[in-house]
Structure formats: structure tokens, C-alpha cells
Design a protein around this motif. Structure first.
Motif, PDB file in Angstrom:
ATOM      1  N   ASP A  20      36.554  46.163  41.626  1.00 53.06           N
ATOM      2  CA  ASP A  20      35.850  45.700  40.436  1.00 53.06           C
ATOM      3  C   ASP A  20      36.801  45.648  39.266  1.00 53.06           C
ATOM      4  N   ASP A  21      36.392  44.914  38.224  1.00 53.07           N
ATOM      5  CA  ASP A  21      37.198  44.810  37.003  1.00 53.07           C
ATOM      6  C   ASP A  21      36.652  45.800  35.981  1.00 53.07           C
ATOM      7  N   PRO A  22      37.350  46.902  35.720  1.00 49.28           N
ATOM      8  CA  PRO A  22      36.816  47.894  34.778  1.00 49.28           C
ATOM      9  C   PRO A  22      36.896  47.459  33.327  1.00 49.28           C
ATOM     10  N   SER A  23      37.611  46.382  33.043  1.00 47.99           N
ATOM     11  CA  SER A  23      37.804  45.984  31.657  1.00 47.99           C
ATOM     12  C   SER A  23      36.695  45.085  31.133  1.00 47.99           C
ATOM     13  N   VAL A  28      29.493  38.492  35.686  1.00 43.43           N
ATOM     14  CA  VAL A  28      29.158  39.174  36.931  1.00 43.43           C
ATOM     15  C   VAL A  28      30.407  39.852  37.472  1.00 43.43           C
ATOM     16  N   THR A  29      30.249  41.053  38.003  1.00 43.81           N
ATOM     17  CA  THR A  29      31.337  41.784  38.656  1.00 43.81           C
ATOM     18  C   THR A  29      30.915  42.130  40.073  1.00 43.81           C
ATOM     19  N   THR A  30      31.790  42.816  40.773  1.00 44.81           N
ATOM     20  CA  THR A  30      31.491  43.199  42.149  1.00 44.81           C
ATOM     21  C   THR A  30      30.260  44.076  42.238  1.00 44.81           C
ATOM     22  N   THR A  31      30.139  45.026  41.334  1.00 43.15           N
ATOM     23  CA  THR A  31      29.023  45.973  41.394  1.00 43.15           C
ATOM     24  C   THR A  31      27.703  45.338  40.992  1.00 43.15           C
ATOM     25  N   THR A  32      27.740  44.327  40.131  1.00 40.45           N
ATOM     26  CA  THR A  32      26.501  43.705  39.662  1.00 40.45           C
ATOM     27  C   THR A  32      26.184  42.405  40.379  1.00 40.45           C
ATOM     28  N   PHE A  33      27.011  41.988  41.329  1.00 41.27           N
ATOM     29  CA  PHE A  33      26.799  40.702  42.003  1.00 41.27           C
ATOM     30  C   PHE A  33      25.471  40.675  42.746  1.00 41.27           C
ATOM     31  N   HIS A  34      25.186  41.710  43.489  1.00 40.63           N
ATOM     32  CA  HIS A  34      23.968  41.731  44.304  1.00 40.63           C
ATOM     33  C   HIS A  34      22.720  41.763  43.425  1.00 40.63           C
ATOM     34  N   ASP A  35      22.748  42.590  42.380  1.00 42.93           N
ATOM     35  CA  ASP A  35      21.569  42.702  41.516  1.00 42.93           C
ATOM     36  C   ASP A  35      21.355  41.434  40.698  1.00 42.93           C
ATOM     37  N   THR A  36      22.417  40.867  40.179  1.00 40.77           N
ATOM     38  CA  THR A  36      22.288  39.700  39.307  1.00 40.77           C
ATOM     39  C   THR A  36      21.939  38.446  40.077  1.00 40.77           C
ATOM     40  N   LYS A  94      15.128  34.923  39.058  1.00 42.86           N
ATOM     41  CA  LYS A  94      15.424  33.679  38.371  1.00 42.86           C
ATOM     42  C   LYS A  94      16.341  32.816  39.228  1.00 42.86           C
ATOM     43  N   ASN A  95      16.419  31.553  38.842  1.00 46.33           N
ATOM     44  CA  ASN A  95      17.428  30.680  39.415  1.00 46.33           C
ATOM     45  C   ASN A  95      18.772  30.990  38.760  1.00 46.33           C
ATOM     46  N   VAL A  96      19.784  31.172  39.581  1.00 43.85           N
ATOM     47  CA  VAL A  96      21.087  31.619  39.082  1.00 43.85           C
ATOM     48  C   VAL A  96      22.106  30.516  39.317  1.00 43.85           C
ATOM     49  N   LEU A  97      22.757  30.094  38.245  1.00 45.63           N
ATOM     50  CA  LEU A  97      23.868  29.152  38.314  1.00 45.63           C
ATOM     51  C   LEU A  97      25.157  29.941  38.076  1.00 45.63           C
ATOM     52  N   LEU A  98      26.015  30.023  39.108  1.00 48.38           N
ATOM     53  CA  LEU A  98      27.188  30.893  39.071  1.00 48.38           C
ATOM     54  C   LEU A  98      28.452  30.045  39.070  1.00 48.38           C
ATOM     55  N   LEU A  99      29.350  30.364  38.138  1.00 49.28           N
ATOM     56  CA  LEU A  99      30.643  29.688  38.017  1.00 49.28           C
ATOM     57  C   LEU A  99      31.745  30.629  38.487  1.00 49.28           C
ATOM     58  N   TYR A 100      32.526  30.189  39.459  1.00 43.31           N
ATOM     59  CA  TYR A 100      33.713  30.924  39.899  1.00 43.31           C
ATOM     60  C   TYR A 100      34.908  30.427  39.080  1.00 43.31           C
ATOM     61  N   TYR A 101      35.611  31.369  38.439  1.00 44.08           N
ATOM     62  CA  TYR A 101      36.738  30.973  37.596  1.00 44.08           C
ATOM     63  C   TYR A 101      37.845  32.006  37.714  1.00 44.08           C
ATOM     64  N   ALA A 102      38.964  31.704  37.052  1.00 43.54           N
ATOM     65  CA  ALA A 102      40.111  32.625  37.003  1.00 43.54           C
ATOM     66  C   ALA A 102      40.757  32.487  35.633  1.00 43.54           C
ATOM     67  N   GLN A 103      41.463  33.546  35.226  1.00 40.46           N
ATOM     68  CA  GLN A 103      42.091  33.540  33.912  1.00 40.46           C
ATOM     69  C   GLN A 103      43.176  32.470  33.808  1.00 40.46           C
ATOM     70  N   THR A 150      39.693  36.643  40.524  1.00 40.13           N
ATOM     71  CA  THR A 150      40.994  37.317  40.614  1.00 40.13           C
ATOM     72  C   THR A 150      40.885  38.796  40.314  1.00 40.13           C
ATOM     73  N   ARG A 151      39.820  39.217  39.651  1.00 42.62           N
ATOM     74  CA  ARG A 151      39.640  40.637  39.319  1.00 42.62           C
ATOM     75  C   ARG A 151      38.508  41.288  40.086  1.00 42.62           C
ATOM     76  N   ASN A 152      37.809  40.530  40.908  1.00 46.54           N
ATOM     77  CA  ASN A 152      36.672  41.056  41.641  1.00 46.54           C
ATOM     78  C   ASN A 152      36.742  40.567  43.074  1.00 46.54           C
ATOM     79  N   ASP A 153      36.298  41.443  43.976  1.00 44.03           N
ATOM     80  CA  ASP A 153      36.162  41.083  45.380  1.00 44.03           C
ATOM     81  C   ASP A 153      34.735  40.652  45.643  1.00 44.03           C
ATOM     82  N   LEU A 154      34.578  39.681  46.544  1.00 45.51           N
ATOM     83  CA  LEU A 154      33.265  39.184  46.913  1.00 45.51           C
ATOM     84  C   LEU A 154      33.120  39.225  48.422  1.00 45.51           C
ATOM     85  N   PRO A 155      31.885  39.302  48.921  1.00 46.73           N
ATOM     86  CA  PRO A 155      31.696  39.157  50.370  1.00 46.73           C
ATOM     87  C   PRO A 155      32.270  37.840  50.861  1.00 46.73           C
TER      88      PRO A 155
END
Length: 868
Positions: free
Chosen positions: A568-571, A583-591, A597-606, A638-643
Motif C-alpha cells: 500500500d501507499d502510506p503517503s 483508492v489504495t490496496t486496503t480500500t480497494f475492496h470496500d470502495t 454505487k456505480n464506480v468509475l475507476l481510473l488507473y494512473y501513474a505519477q 505504481t504505489r499499490n498492488d492489485l489482484p
């Protein structure tokens, strides 16, 4: 005229002392390598520390070497040599690729290069190993301590009756130094047995014999009949046949492939423990080593090291795996008919997300009345287990209960052997309980369950059972930890065990998920590079044998209850008023999944510039969409792992998770441009805003207010667009004026270009004419030069002929004068005597004839010269 400045090279400064003058280390800061070799002749053990004064690693290691020298200076000579001074012999003779470099010499043997950590305790440990490469064993207790060590051990038996040393002792001593030279970690320990009775404990009866102790496999004796007894051969033989149950990893801090090469071999269990090489006892390391022995103990069902147990408990000769009689006695003690070989089979379920699974205990039993052959140790033959599995699968013995509190058992004969049969007992267990299955405790000694017959049922599943565990229980031995005994050979997920010193390499543990603020630097993690996952042992649990055993068993089972560790990204700091949810690794499942709700998720990097360009579009989208039904979120991959099923290899990636079917995520088409209208069309196409409940007046009022707000927002946006359009028109007019001016300038330049081209052609024609005139004049000059040369040659010939003519004229005048004189003399002679007239006349005629001949000859000669 100003003269050119000369290059000025500043000479290098003279070297100074690198070590203090009061240091026990002799500092040869001018690189006097010859003097260092002179000092080595008078010392038994010498340590060379080659350094460069500017090197940061050399400066950091200086204090560590000084600390070791202060402890061992009375036994070891410490010499530091500056190998960077260009005038020193060390720089001229040695060519090192890095600094510092440590070489050790044991009398005339060396150099032995030390490549371990530049820490005082590790350097001192290695120096002490070089000082005493052999451990002398004179009693059974010392032999037991030597064999109990986790490192591979090589023992040599020598009778010290001869003088000065027994035959072969110096060769064995040199082989110990060779092992330190080839393996700086010093994983092989060399010992010398000096007592005959102690040597007989490990079946060494002849002086000069060498014995390689192995914990799990059969121990070996050096084959003198097939290999020459040399130091290199002994060392090579020990390195090739040693056991590596658990290996130390010591990265040197530079760029290397050490970890990558080890992790590519398969799943790895990395254990970080604080380690002091100089400590006399290591209880935590001994406990981990015991777990490693049990894990790799594939050939025995009893506890590892029966020979050591025999040494501790009895006074008889020690048990050795190379002595077959000991195996015979042990096999007679326990019968295969009394203690069958069992394996735990986990049956796959169609409902993979279920928390319960069906487990069958499959055992092999010999029929009564048939005495089995004697075997070395009670073991589970893998071929027999495979045959039992085939019979179990082919006879369709399957447990179909979804949830059952009973254990159902059945017996069926083997079609491989008429003297054996199989027993299968099946029950339902919780998923988290799979790793703790024991046939002795959970199956056969369950007092609250009732046994029922298990008949033949239809086979609705076409999946082959998987061997997960084997329990070879011998209650009489009171063995602990048999749950993982030989597990490395009975599972497809075999682990390689590695140790790392947490005092030196804790940064690696932090990258794997260890806490930075933990006071006790103990950590364990399993890394599976092929599956791209890793699991972390809970740091709230103490790192003991039982915890490690459960960790290994939980990884080895088919349906592992271990939870994949995601970085996870602690920052990341969350803002409640932010329109886009981070969204982070720990909040991915809950969010994403638990949200209604319907969730629109954007994957990005710095580092993704195009991702940053989409921020204003997503902010507008989040303001337009109703917050009660939609969540606009983003995640930095780049800062979080995903399934793995939600990973992407392209950025940016947009996924829509509809409310009613979160598992059926929809990806935004890559061939569409990412803008606000396309995103709205995409969302409205895959989601529905309709509600099953009728809308009330309050709802209609809220909807009207919301629509009015949206309309006003759109009007403001339209006004902004109109102002932008007018501004663009003005800019367009300005550009048109600039373009017309540029066109006129282009036409003027074209005319100038044509004029210049004409002038260029005229000049080129004139140049060609001048070149032709030049060639013509040049040819005429060449012809005139040739004619002048011919005239010069003719003039020279005329001068020569003129000279010859003058000579001839002069000679002719001389002859005429001489002729006149002759005539006058003849006339005078005629007057003197008449008697002599005939003679005088003849003489005169002869003289004239001579003169005529002479003139003829001269005339011909002059004619010849003229012809030439």
C-alpha cells in the motif's frame, strides 16, 4: 603576437596516513607492497586491507578493521596498503575493480579473499576461521556438538602417534583452507577426531579417513580408491555432496542478480533474524534449523537425526545412516501393518469461494497374515500413494457433502497388489482449518462425530485429488513437529529456505512488508516469483518453530488460507470534500466491491503525462454525476498492488463497475478519445439510473433543483466556450494577416532566388570559358618549352662543332707552316749536293706522302665528328 597558453597539470598530492599512528594496523600509505610481503614472512596469519583513500566504502570499513585489529592484534598481523597511489608498487602490480579488498594469508597459503559484509563481527568470525580451520574433537560430547550444527561438517580421523604429523593430516588441513577460499561464507566446518573410540562412533576405523556428515541423506566417506587424496579433491568432493537445507543470503549492496537467481528457482521462504556470528549459542537459529530438517526429511518418518538422538540417549556406538544394521533394527521395531502410511486429500469444490472443504484421509494397509519385507525406516512410498489415489479416483469414491458433521469411511482393495487395501475417511472442515489437519488428532480421535458407511456414488466432478500432506505417526517415539516432516517432497509448492541478517538487510524486509518501527527485527515472508505473489507472516506472532511450521503448511495446501500481501501507499491522505476518491490496496475492496454505487475507476501513474491531462475531465465528470449513485475514483498502480485479475498493462485505463454486477467490470474502449461526452455516453450505456420506488414531490423538487443546477452549470460552460471561440476567431484573423505577409515575403524570396540562379549560371559559364582558355594557354606553353629545349640542344651541338673546327684550323695552319719549313730545307739540301739527289727526292716524296696521309686521316676524323 600573443603566445598560446600551455597546459598546466597539477601533480597529485602526496599520500598521508589513512589509519591513526596509534592504530594496531600497519599503514603502508605509499603502497609499499614489497615491504608488506617482507612483514608477512615473520607472521603466521596476516590480513591485508587494500584501500583507496577517496573510497567511501574504504573509509567506512576502516573503523571495523581497526576494531577487529584491537581484539586480534596479538595473534594476527594487520597491514593496510594504499593501492591507489600511482607511484606505489601496489598500484603497479595489483589491479582491483573495487575497494576495499581484504586478503588473508595462513603462512604460505593464500590469498584467501573475504567477500562478506564489512562488519567487525563478520570479519572477526572469518579471521578466526582462518586461524583455526580445523576443530579438534576428542570426546563424544564434542562430536555431538559438531554433528548437531546446521552447517555441513567434514570429519577426518588421524592417529597422532607419528612425528611430526600423521600421514594425510597436512592435506586435510589445506583442504579446509581451500574451502574458505572457494566459499567465503564458510558453510562447511572441518573437524579432526583424535580418539579412536570416538572415530568408531561414526564408523571411521582407519587413520586418514574423511567423513562428510549429512543430516537428511546418507552420510558419505571419502572414496580413496576412486579419487586421489589431495586438498583440492577433498574440498571439491565436500562442496559437491554437501546438504544445503537452509542458506544464508548476504547481498553486497551493489548491483547484482543474487536475489533474482535464487527466487527464480521457485517459491522462497525468507527469514530475517538478528544474527551475531561471534555468539556461542543461537537458540532462534537452532529452532529454524530444526524446522528446515523436518521439512526436508523425506526419507524418515521419525524425527530427524536419529544418530544424534542415539548419541544423546545411549552409550552404544552412534547411529549412522551409512550402517545398514541400524536401519534393520529400527525397521523391526515398527511394523508397517501397525502404522499405515496416510495422506490427506483435499477435494476441490465447485463453489470455490466456500469457507468449507471436503477432506479425505487416504491410508495404505497391509493385509494380516502377510509379513512385509524389512525396510530401512517406516516410510510412505510415493508410488503406493499414487496407486491409492488412482484407485480412489477410478472407483469414484467421492465425498459430496456440502456440510457434514460425520466422518464417512470406506475400504477398497488395490488392483496393484492383492496383499494391501486402502482406507478413505472423509469429512468437512473449515477452510482456515486445512493446515492443521492431522489424521491422529482430527480424524481418528474425534470423539463427537459418528462414523457411517460410505457407499459408491456417482462421480459428478472430473478433478483428480491432490496430495497435500502425509502423516506418519509413531506414538511411541513422542516426536514433535511431524506435521511437516518430509513436506518438501510431498507437495508441488516446495519452498527454498533462506536466512538474512536483519541487522544488515532490514531494508529488504521493509520492502516485503515489515514494519519500520518494530523493536524486534524478526520477519518471515514467502515470495513466489512465478505467481507474482508474496505472503507475510504476521509480525504480532513470535518467530518460533510452531509459527513457521503453520506458515509453511498453510502455503503448501491446495487451497491456501494465506492472504496475499499487497503493498500500500502510506503517503496517501484522504480528503472528505474531494470529488475524486483516491483508492489504495486496503480500500480497494470496500470502495469498489462493497459499495452500493456505480464506480468509475481510473488507473494512473505519477510518471504518466497523459493520465495527468485527464484530471480536469474526471473532476467535471464527478461534478456532473449524482453522488448518490456514482463514485469517481482513481488508483496509482505504481504505489499499490492489485489482484491479478484487475491488473493492466496500459495507462491510462478506465473501468466501470456497475452496481448490480460488480464482477462484470466494463473497460472503456481504447479506440475512443477520452473526453466528457464519450465518458457520459459510456456510463449511461452500461448503467441505469431508474429506481423501483415512485418519486415523491420532495424527490421531484430535488431532481428539479439538481437539473437546474446542471443547466446553469452547462450555460456557464457554454458562455466560456463562446468567449473562447471569439478569442479563437481573433487569433485566427491575426494568423491570416501573418500568413499573407509570409506569402509575400516568400514570393520576394522566390524572385531573388531566380535572379541568383541566373547569375550563378552566367558565372558558371564564364568559369568554364576561363578554364578552356587556361587549358589552351597551358598547352601552348608546353609546346614552346619543348621547342626551346630542342633549340638549346642544337646550340650546344653547334658550340661543340665550332670548337672542333677551330682545333682543326689551328692544326692545319701548323702543318702548313711545317710543310713550308720542310720545303725550304729540301731546297737547301739540293743546293748542297747533287749526288744525293735521288735519295733526297725519294725522301721528299716520302715526306709529302706522309703529310698527305696525315691530312687525309685528320679530314676523315673531323668529318666523322661532324657526322656524330
Amino acid at each position: 603576437s600573443c603566445s598560446r597558453a600551455k597546459d598546466v597539470t597539477m601533480p597529485a598530492k602526496l599520500p598521508v596516513n589513512f589509519f591513526s599512528t596509534r592504530s594496531p594496523v600497519i599503514d603502508l600509505f605509499r603502497g609499499q607492497l614489497d615491504y608488506a610481503d617482507h612483514l608477512r614472512q615473520d607472521s603466521e596469519i596476516v590480513l591485508y586491507f587494500f584501500y583507496a583513500p577517496w573510497c567511501g566504502q574504504s573509509i567506512a570499513a576502516r573503523e571495523e578493521v581497526e576494531h577487529v585489529a584491537s581484539r586480534l592484534s596479538d595473534q594476527v598481523l594487520f597491514v593496510a596498503v594504499n593501492c591507489w597511489w600511482n607511484q606505489g608498487k601496489c598500484r603497479k602490480q595489483k589491479h582491483f575493480f573495487y575497494f576495499p579488498v581484504i586478503h588473508l594469508y595462513h603462512r604460505s597459503f593464500g590469498p584467501i579473499e573475504y567477500k562478506g559484509p564489512m562488519s567487525a563481527v563478520y570479519i572477526e568470525k572469518f579471521v578466526r576461521r582462518v586461524m583455526t580451520p580445523l576443530l579438534y574433537i576428542s570426546s563424544r560430547s564434542k562430536l555431538l556438538d559438531f554433528l548437531s550444527n546446521y552447517e555441513p561438517g567434514v570429519l577426518g580421523y588421524f592417529e597422532f602417534n607419528a612425528s611430526p604429523q600423521p600421514p594425510g593430516y597436512l592435506t586435510f588441513f589445506t583442504s579446509a583452507l581451500h574451502s574458505l577460499k572457494k566459499d567465503y561464507l564458510g558453510t562447511i566446518r572441518f573437524g579432526v577426531i583424535t580418539d579412536k573410540h570416538v572415530a568408531e562412533e561414526i564408523s571411521l576405523v582407519r587413520s586418514g579417513s574423511v567423513y562428510l556428515h549429512r543430516h537428511v541423506n546418507t552420510s558419505l566417506i571419502y572414496p580413496n580408491d576412486t579419487m586421489n587424496y589431495t586438498a583440492e579433491n577433498i574440498c571439491k568432493w565436500a562442496l559437491e555432496n554437501r546438504e544445503m537445507l537452509i542458506r544464508w543470503l548476504r547481498p553486497h549492496g551493489g548491483k547484482s542478480l543474487l536475489l533474482n537467481n535464487e527466487l527464480k528457482k521457485g517459491p522462497a521462504l525468507l527469514i530475517f533474524i538478528p544474527y551475531n556470528p561471534l555468539a556461542e549459542i543461537h537458540p532462534l537459529l537452532d529452532e529454524i534449523t530444526k524446522v528446515a530438517l523436518e521439512y526436508h526429511n523425506c526419507n524418515k518418518c521419525q524425527a530427524a537425526e536419529p544418530d544424534l538422538q542415539h548419541l544423546r540417549d545411549t552409550d552404544s556406538p552412534a547411529f549412522d545412516s551409512s550402517v545398514p544394521d541400524a536401519h534393520m533394527k529400527l525397521s523391526e521395531t515398527f511394523s508397517v501393518t501397525k502404522y499405515p502410511c496416510c495422506n490427506t486429500v483435499v477435494l476441490p469444490q465447485w463453489h470455490s469461494i466456500s469457507r468449507t472443504h471436503n477432506v479425505c484421509e487416504l491410508c495404505i494397509n497391509q493385509t494380516l497374515g502377510v509379513k512385509p519385507n524389512q525396510v530401512h525406516v517406516p516410510r510412505c512410498n510415493f508410488l503406493e500413494i499414487e496407486a491409492a489415489l488412482d484407485s480412489f479416483y477410478l472407483q469414484e469414491h467421492t465425498f459430496f457433502q456440502v456440510l457434514s458433521n460425520t466422518i464417512e469411511c470406506s475400504n477398497f482393495l488395490s488392483f496393484y497388489s492383492p496383499f494391501s487395501y486402502y482406507t478413505a475417511c472423509c469429512r468437512t472442515v473449515n477452510r482456515h482449518f486445512l493446515s492443521f489437519i492431522s489424521s491422529e488428532k482430527t480424524i481418528f480421535q474425534t470423539p463427537k462425530v459418528a462414523f457411517s458407511s460410505h457407499g459408491k456414488k456417482d462421480n459428478t466432478q472430473h478433478s483428480i485429488p491432490h496430495i497435500e500432506d502425509r502423516n506418519c505417526f509413531i506414538p511411541d517415539l513422542h516426536i514433535s513437529g511431524t506435521n511437516i516432516t518430509g513436506l518438501s517432497c510431498r507437495t508441488n509448492k516446495t519452498l527454498n529456505l533462506y536466512l538474512l541478517d536483519s541487522n544488515l538487510f532490514w531494508i529488504y524486509a521493509e520492502r516485503l512488508g515489515a514494519s519500520r518501527s518494530t523493536p524486534l527485527k524478526e520477519f518471515a515472508a514467502i515470495v513466489d516469483l512465478k505467481e507474482e505473489v508474496h505472503y507475510v507472516l504476521d509480525q504480532n506472532q513470535s518467530l518460533v518453530a510452531s509459527t513457521l511450521e503453520n506458515f509453511i503448511k498453510n502455503f503448501s495446501v491446495l487451497y491456501s488460507p494465506l492472504k496475499r500481501h499487497l503493498v500500500d501507499d502510506p503517503s496517501v491522505h484522504f480528503h472528505e470534500q474531494s470529488v475524486i476518491t483516491e483508492v489504495t490496496t486496503t480500500t480497494f475492496h470496500d470502495t469498489v466491491f462493497l459499495s452500493e454505487k456505480n464506480v468509475l475507476l481510473l488507473y494512473y501513474a505519477q510518471w504518466c503525462g497523459f493520465c495527468a491531462a485527464l484530471n480536469h475531465i474526471f473532476i467535471q465528470l464527478a461534478r456532473l454525476l449524482p453522488p448518490d449513485n456514482f463514485t469517481v475514483a482513481r488508483i496509482d498502480i505504481t504505489r499499490n498492488d492489485l489482484p491479478w485479475e484487475f491488473m493492466t498493462d496500459r495507462l491510462p485505463t478506465i473501468l466501470l463497475f456497475p452496481h448490480q454486477r460488480k464482477e462484470q467490470s466494463v473497460k472503456f474502449p481504447e479506440d475512443f478519445s477520452v473526453n466528457l461526452p464519450n465518458l457520459l455516453k459510456f456510463i449511461l450505456h452500461h448503467t441505469s439510473l431508474s429506481s423501483s420506488e415512485p418519486c415523491t414531490k420532495e424527490c421531484l423538487h430535488k431532481e428539479t433543483v439538481l437539473q437546474q443546477g446542471h443547466i446553469s452549470h452547462l450555460e456557464r460552460e457554454i458562455q466560456k466556450l463562446r468567449s473562447e471561440i471569439s478569442a479563437l476567431h481573433q487569433v485566427h484573423d491575426q494568423l491570416e494577416a501573418q500568413l499573407s505577409e509570409a506569402r509575400r515575403e516568400e514570393q520576394r524570396l522566390q524572385q531573388q532566388r531566380h535572379t541568383l540562379e541566373k547569375q550563378h549560371k552566367t558565372l558558371q559559364l564564364h568559369s568554364e570559358q576561363l578554364q578552356a582558355t587556361y587549358d589552351q594557354k597551358n598547352q601552348e606553353l608546353l609546346e614552346m618549352a619543348e621547342k626551346l629545349q630542342e633549340l638549346a640542344d642544337a646550340s650546344e651541338n653547334l658550340l661543340k662543332e665550332n670548337t672542333l673546327l677551330r682545333i682543326l684550323v689551328a692544326s692545319r695552319e701548323g702543318r702548313l707552316q711545317s710543310k713550308d719549313e720542310i720545303k725550304e730545307s729540301l731546297q737547301s739540301e739540293q743546293t748542297l749536293s747533287e749526288d744525293d739527289t735521288p735519295v733526297s727526292t725519294a725522301t721528299a716524296m716520302l715526306g709529302e706522302k706522309r703529310i698527305d696521309n696525315t691530312e687525309t686521316i685528320e679530314t676523315e676524323h673531323s668529318s666523322g665528328n661532324r657526322t656524330e
